[in-house]
Structures are given as structure tokens and as C-alpha cells.
Design an enzyme around this catalytic site. Structure first.
Site, mmCIF file in Angstrom:
data_model
loop_
_atom_site.group_PDB
_atom_site.id
_atom_site.type_symbol
_atom_site.label_atom_id
_atom_site.label_comp_id
_atom_site.label_asym_id
_atom_site.label_seq_id
_atom_site.Cartn_x
_atom_site.Cartn_y
_atom_site.Cartn_z
ATOM 1 C CB THR A 192 -0.928 0.030 1.234
ATOM 2 O OG1 THR A 192 -0.124 -0.086 2.424
ATOM 3 C CG2 THR A 192 -1.940 -1.108 1.205
ATOM 4 C CB SER A 193 4.387 1.742 0.345
ATOM 5 O OG SER A 193 5.248 2.833 0.566
ATOM 6 N NE ARG A 194 4.530 7.239 -3.619
ATOM 7 C CZ ARG A 194 3.552 7.645 -2.822
ATOM 8 N NH1 ARG A 194 2.649 6.763 -2.407
ATOM 9 N NH2 ARG A 194 3.461 8.903 -2.451
ATOM 10 C CG ASP A 235 -4.391 1.174 -2.323
ATOM 11 O OD1 ASP A 235 -5.446 1.059 -2.982
ATOM 12 O OD2 ASP A 235 -4.066 2.232 -1.746
ATOM 13 C CD GLU A 261 -0.133 4.355 -8.487
ATOM 14 O OE1 GLU A 261 -0.582 5.406 -8.035
ATOM 15 O OE2 GLU A 261 0.038 3.336 -7.803
ATOM 16 C CG HIS A 298 -2.626 5.225 -4.832
ATOM 17 N ND1 HIS A 298 -1.400 5.431 -5.413
ATOM 18 C CD2 HIS A 298 -2.498 5.677 -3.547
ATOM 19 C CE1 HIS A 298 -0.575 5.991 -4.540
ATOM 20 N NE2 HIS A 298 -1.225 6.139 -3.399
ATOM 21 C CD GLN A 299 -10.318 1.653 -2.357
ATOM 22 O OE1 GLN A 299 -10.604 1.296 -3.491
ATOM 23 N NE2 GLN A 299 -11.162 1.539 -1.338
ATOM 24 C CG PHE A 331 -5.113 8.652 -0.064
ATOM 25 C CD1 PHE A 331 -5.749 9.874 -0.125
ATOM 26 C CD2 PHE A 331 -5.042 7.881 -1.213
ATOM 27 C CE1 PHE A 331 -6.303 10.330 -1.312
ATOM 28 C CE2 PHE A 331 -5.589 8.330 -2.406
ATOM 29 C CZ PHE A 331 -6.227 9.560 -2.460
#
Length: 330
Positions: A232-234, A258, A263, A295-296, A298
Site C-alpha cells: 500500500t506504499s509505492r 493498492d 499506475e 490507490h485508495q 489514503f
């Protein structure tokens, strides 16, 4: 201060305008990403506000200088998409949001773990079709499992605390040891030891030259058979081709993403009526034991409010002394 906001979505407009109500910051919003093709839109502004997939390389920064931009305000924690050296040489201040409700991303990582483990996505589809059979849905108890946390910044700390609450053994790898996590029972080990010991590995480190493709063929070979890998980082932390190979061989038993290395050409847009030409992404999506979200991690009310507030604060405090604020990069 007039600020051009790139990669803007409707929620960015609402939250940033609300956060700037009491301050002398005027936002203008562009749905386009910032790159060499769109940098001309910066004419007449004092600063730019960018997100994870905006391209702020040396060429863009040179153009920003010509447009007299003095501040690049990131509305995220990572800044790998900004050429920091070029910005420093140009005298442009760069700020970020170092911490924003870290539990948001940590909880999303746990959601991926639980969904993959208990096969919630499969059960949901079965029940909608009237199929209540349990065969193929067996999971495992998290209690007693070893969770490897790579990177123990704000988000890494948050997930380590959550997993200790599940009764997991937590091993961590980070150049900076957190005494608070050690007091909770987390153990710091080398990367090699973490890869070998962990039933679940969760990535929470920034993307840099040192961490690019941290999870490669060699790292995967050191992991336990059937390991669960969560990122879930990069996206660039993972060598996607190596991970696909690991999935095909059964070395990786579960994969939750994520973020994705490429992306920027996909995420944050509705592409449901398009043919996706990224064959690597499409191959990933075919695996039954892979879950990808766009990428949700956050994206919670609390986190978005904190991000907007921090962005405005960074812009208002443009002349904050270096080294006295975690949000100031250069």
C-alpha cells in the site's frame, strides 16, 4: 498566494477551498496531471499543488522557474515524483504532507489481508448468485502468524500496532528502530530474516533508489512458500514481473496491491469503457489470489481533511525554516 492544483478531483476542490477559507490562498483546479505538456498552465501562479502521479522532473522544474513558481506543495507523503535536487538548485520550496491519519492506509492494508485470507470477494460473488457452498473459501487464523512490516514510519507503526492486536508476532525492518514498537513486542530484524520468517509481508517504506524493486526475484526466493504480500506504499517497491513469476510458481500465495508500478497511466480515472493496453496489469488481474485497489488506501474523511489542512498550512508558512518542519523537503 495563487496556486494551481493539478490532478484535481471534485473532492480536492471542496476540501482545499474549505481549508483555505481563512487564509490568503487562492486555488485554481486542473483535472490534468502536471507534466511537460501541461506545465504552461502554471503561468500567472505562485505555486503548484501536485499528487502522486504528477511528473515534476528537471524539465518541468525548469519551466516552473520561467513561470516564477516558488512552491511545489505535494498533497501526499512521498515525493519520489519530484526531482528534489533540481528544485533545490532552482530555489523552489518543496513541501509534503508527512503524516495524515496513518491509520487510514494501515487499515486498508489489513482489509486487503482479511479479504485475501477469508476470500470475502469470492464469497460475495457466490452469495449474489445463490451459491452458499463453502468449498474453496477456507482461510487461516491471523492469531499466531508472523507479520513482517518493512518500514516503520507513521503508517508502519500503525499497522504493527493493529497486527499485535490480532495476536500476531510482528517483525520489522527499518534503519530507525522504534522503541515504542519494541515495547509493544515488535522485533527488529534484518530484511533477509524478515523475508524468511514472515507469513505476511506488508510494505510501508518510501520509494527511493535504495528501495526500488526491493521485492525482486532474489527477495521472493527468500520468502516462505505461500507468503502473503501486501503493498500500500509505492508501486516501484515491487518488481511486477518477478511477482507474477512468484504467483505462477505458487511461491506467493496471496497478493494485495493498492499501488502499481505503472499506475500513472491507469489509476484515478474511469477506464471501464476502454481497452486497457497494459498487459502486465491485465496479467496480474487474472490471478484468483490477487486483489488490486486503485490507490485508495489514503481515502478516508479524516485523512483527506488532514491533507487539505496541511497543504494550506505548508503554503501559508512558505518561509518556514528548513529542518524545523517534517513537511518541508527543501
Amino acid at each position: 498566494m495563487k496556486v494551481a492544483v493539478f490532478s484535481a478531483k471534485p473532492y480536492d476542490t471542496v476540501l482545499l477551498d474549505k481549508a483555505s477559507d481563512s487564509f490568503n490562498v487562492q486555488f485554481s483546479f486542473f483535472s490534468d496531471a502536471l507534466n511537460q505538456s501541461t506545465v504552461a498552465l502554471c503561468e500567472g501562479f505562485d505555486g503548484v499543488c501536485v499528487f502522486v502521479n504528477d511528473e515534476v522532473n528537471s524539465e518541468v522544474i525548469q519551466r516552473l522557474v520561467k513561470h516564477k513558481i516558488t512552491h511545489i506543495a505535494l498533497r501526499c507523503a512521498g515525493f519520489n515524483n519530484v526531482d528534489i535536487n533540481a528544485a533545490k538548485q532552482a530555489g523552489i520550496r518543496v513541501s509534503r504532507v508527512a503524516s495524515y491519519a496513518p491509520e487510514a492506509v494501515a487499515e486498508h492494508a489489513v482489509a486487503l489481508m482479511l479479504t485475501l485470507n477469508r476470500k470475502v470477494h469470492k464469497a460475495y460473488n457466490r452469495v449474489r448468485e445463490g451459491n452458499f457452498e463453502l468449498d474453496g473459501l477456507m482461510g487461516f487464523n491471523l492469531k499466531g502468524k508472523c507479520i513482517g512490516v518493512i518500514g516503520t514510519g507513521h503508517i508502519g507503526k500503525a499497522i504493527a500496532k493493529i497486527m499485535r492486536g490480532f495476536g500476531c508476532q510482528v517483525v520489522c525492518c527499518d534503519p530507525v528502530i522504534s522503541p515504542a514498537l519494541e515495547r509493544l513486542g515488535a522485533i527488529y530484524v534484518s530484511l533477509e530474516a524478515l523475508l524468511a520468517q514472515s507469513d505476511i509481508i506488508s510494505l510501508h517504506c518510501p520509494l527511493s533508489e535504495d528501495t526500488y524493486h526491493l521485492v525482486d526475484e532474489t527477495a521472493i526466493a527468500r520468502m516462505r512458500d505461500g507468503v502473503m504480500l501486501i503493498n500500500t506504499s509505492r508501486g516501484g517497491l515491487i518488481d511486477t514481473q518477478a511477482v507474477i513469476s512468484g504467483l505462477k510458481k505458487g511461491k506467493i500465495g496471496y497478493l494485495g496491491l493498492d499501488v502499481y508500478e505503472m499506475e500513472s497511466a491507469l489509476f484515478f480515472e474511469n477506464r471501464s469503457s476502454e481497452i486497457i493496453s497494459d498487459d502486465v496489469f491485465e496479467r496480474l488481474a487474472t490471478f484468483h489470489n490477487v486483489i488490486i485497489t486503485g490507490h485508495q488506501g489514503f481515502f478516508t474523511e479524516e485523512a483527506m481533511h488532514e491533507i487539505a489542512t496541511a497543504v494550506v498550512s505548508n503554503l501559508v508558512n512558505h518561509n518556514a525554516a528548513l529542518g524545523k518542519c517534517d513537511n518541508i523537503v527543501v
